[in-house]
Design a protein around this motif. Sequence first.
Motif, PDB file in Angstrom:
ATOM      1  N   THR A   1       0.794  -1.230   0.000  1.00  0.00           N
ATOM      2  CA  THR A   1       0.000   0.000   0.000  1.00  0.00           C
ATOM      3  C   THR A   1       0.826   1.280   0.000  1.00  0.00           C
ATOM      4  OG1 THR A   1      -1.806  -1.162   1.117  1.00  0.00           O
ATOM      5  CG2 THR A   1      -1.804   1.251   1.241  1.00  0.00           C
TER       6      THR A   1
ATOM      7  N   ALA B   1      -1.204   4.266  -5.169  1.00  0.00           N
ATOM      8  CA  ALA B   1      -2.337   5.146  -4.868  1.00  0.00           C
ATOM      9  C   ALA B   1      -3.626   4.403  -5.178  1.00  0.00           C
ATOM     10  CB  ALA B   1      -2.246   6.430  -5.685  1.00  0.00           C
ATOM     11  N   LYS B   2      -4.665   4.794  -4.499  1.00  0.00           N
ATOM     12  CA  LYS B   2      -5.964   4.138  -4.662  1.00  0.00           C
ATOM     13  C   LYS B   2      -6.961   5.147  -5.235  1.00  0.00           C
ATOM     14  CE  LYS B   2      -7.333   1.499  -1.320  1.00  0.00           C
ATOM     15  NZ  LYS B   2      -7.898   1.053  -0.023  1.00  0.00           N
TER      16      LYS B   2
ATOM     17  N   THR C   1     -12.705   0.183  -7.243  1.00  0.00           N
ATOM     18  CA  THR C   1     -11.446   0.642  -6.656  1.00  0.00           C
ATOM     19  C   THR C   1     -10.293   0.212  -7.552  1.00  0.00           C
ATOM     20  OG1 THR C   1     -12.353   0.450  -4.427  1.00  0.00           O
ATOM     21  CG2 THR C   1      -9.959   0.574  -4.632  1.00  0.00           C
TER      22      THR C   1
ATOM     23  N   PRO D   1       1.934   6.058  -8.444  1.00  0.00           N
ATOM     24  CA  PRO D   1       1.846   7.514  -8.261  1.00  0.00           C
ATOM     25  C   PRO D   1       2.215   8.253  -9.540  1.00  0.00           C
ATOM     26  CG  PRO D   1       3.006   6.489  -6.427  1.00  0.00           C
ATOM     27  CD  PRO D   1       2.851   5.427  -7.477  1.00  0.00           C
TER      28      PRO D   1
ATOM     29  N   THR E   1      -2.025  11.337  -8.955  1.00  0.00           N
ATOM     30  CA  THR E   1      -2.165  10.541  -7.740  1.00  0.00           C
ATOM     31  C   THR E   1      -0.898  10.602  -6.907  1.00  0.00           C
ATOM     32  OG1 THR E   1      -1.407   8.552  -8.903  1.00  0.00           O
ATOM     33  CG2 THR E   1      -3.779   8.977  -8.866  1.00  0.00           C
ATOM     34  N   VAL E   2      -1.072  10.398  -5.610  1.00  0.00           N
ATOM     35  CA  VAL E   2       0.021  10.426  -4.640  1.00  0.00           C
ATOM     36  C   VAL E   2       0.032   9.103  -3.904  1.00  0.00           C
ATOM     37  CG1 VAL E   2       1.006  11.653  -2.666  1.00  0.00           C
ATOM     38  CG2 VAL E   2      -0.273  12.914  -4.398  1.00  0.00           C
TER      39      VAL E   2
ATOM     40  N   LYS F   1       0.091   6.309  -1.153  1.00  0.00           N
ATOM     41  CA  LYS F   1      -0.573   6.158   0.145  1.00  0.00           C
ATOM     42  C   LYS F   1      -1.835   7.020   0.260  1.00  0.00           C
ATOM     43  CE  LYS F   1       3.011   7.160   2.672  1.00  0.00           C
ATOM     44  NZ  LYS F   1       3.889   7.357   3.862  1.00  0.00           N
ATOM     45  N   ALA F   2      -2.262   7.619  -0.826  1.00  0.00           N
ATOM     46  CA  ALA F   2      -3.460   8.473  -0.789  1.00  0.00           C
ATOM     47  C   ALA F   2      -4.605   7.777  -1.514  1.00  0.00           C
ATOM     48  CB  ALA F   2      -3.180   9.826  -1.429  1.00  0.00           C
ATOM     49  N   GLU F   3      -5.811   8.148  -1.152  1.00  0.00           N
ATOM     50  CA  GLU F   3      -7.012   7.617  -1.786  1.00  0.00           C
ATOM     51  C   GLU F   3      -7.759   8.756  -2.460  1.00  0.00           C
ATOM     52  OE1 GLU F   3     -11.134   5.234  -0.617  1.00  0.00           O
ATOM     53  OE2 GLU F   3      -9.373   5.148   0.706  1.00  0.00           O
ATOM     54  N   HIS F   4      -7.992   8.596  -3.751  1.00  0.00           N
ATOM     55  CA  HIS F   4      -8.648   9.628  -4.548  1.00  0.00           C
ATOM     56  C   HIS F   4     -10.031   9.119  -4.963  1.00  0.00           C
ATOM     57  CE1 HIS F   4      -4.644  11.562  -5.020  1.00  0.00           C
ATOM     58  NE2 HIS F   4      -4.236  10.309  -5.065  1.00  0.00           N
ATOM     59  N   GLU F   5     -10.981  10.020  -5.022  1.00  0.00           N
ATOM     60  CA  GLU F   5     -12.341   9.689  -5.429  1.00  0.00           C
ATOM     61  C   GLU F   5     -12.739  10.557  -6.611  1.00  0.00           C
ATOM     62  OE1 GLU F   5     -15.167   9.856  -2.324  1.00  0.00           O
ATOM     63  OE2 GLU F   5     -14.141   8.386  -1.032  1.00  0.00           O
TER      64      GLU F   5
END
Length: 370
Positions: free
Chosen positions: A131, A135-136, A163, A168, A189-190, A192-196
């Motif tokens: 993880t 990025a998620k 998902t 990144p 994206t970064v 360890k971050a979660e983007h929606e």
Amino acid sequence: MRCAPQFLSILLALGASTCLTSAARAQGGSSTTRSRENSTVKDHVRRGQRARAAGQWSEAHAAYKAAFDAADRASSTERERAEIAGELGLCEVALGKYRDAAEHLALSLEQREALPAALQKRFEEGQRNATPHVAKIRVSVDPPDAEVIIDTKPIGRVARVYTLFVEPGLHTVRAQAPGREDAFQTLRTVAKAEHEISLHCPRASVSSAKEDAPGSPSETPRAPSSPAAAQARPPSPWAAWPGTARIGGIVVTTATAAAGAVFLLRAHVIHGDLRERDVTRRAQGWTSHTCRDANAPASCAGIRDQVNERDLFATLGKVSLATSAVFGVATAASFFTEVAFFGGAPKAAGLRIVPVTTSDRAGVLVEGAW
């Protein structure tokens, strides 16, 4: 005639036995195929286990990947598929393929109820190791059956919310559905971050749908272009000689104004130098008649050269500015004349020229691509 019923019963018995034999063979063939596929998956798994125990992660990854591709609902159980996906993810963590590892481990842990507690812990630990490197992205699509494509990789038709695990950086997520326009969004994206993100595919308009339909005739057919048709078109006013003359006038006005400014600046610099030296010489006892005497110092020749150079640059600057003013006024007058006679300013594709006047100056505003 007595033999006929017996002969008919014999034929019926032979036909029934033949049908039963064919059905048994078909059922046996399908079960044989399933068992063969099951044995193939198990062979890949055993080969992966041996390679993993020997520390050969590349070989183990290839074996588990083959087992993952070969396993399906008909030839394997839910637990077997979850275990294969998890072991494949652990191999990818060891090889540094963190994006694939996060995806396969998440797929395995979706069926955590079917896994033993020991395997759950191993797979959860592998997911924690993967993880921090990925990025998620949680993608919600409308309509729910829209196909999702990230960068150039099709994900397929997914649920309403899906998902994704990505490396990144900059990514483009696209959604497309039949009868609707594509929706896409680009995001950076970064780790360890979660983007929606939310993608909505609007319904395609009727006109665009007709145009996109293969073989649909166009509403207004285009006439084929030909040299004769091109010659029949009236020439644009801007393409005639007045437009070319205006462009030339603008260029000459700009060039002469710039040259005049440079000449006057040079003359001003020389004049300032002369004034500074004149102050120094007067402090040394020089007068305005020193250079007019018969026995004038030799430096007077240099002074006269500087004076002549200053006057030359000043004259050139004034002439250039005057020329610029003449061409500028003539160019502006051509615009005003055309407006007065024809009631409109000339239009040019990609070029717009507007005369500008104020109480103390006049000029031309040029806009467009050169």
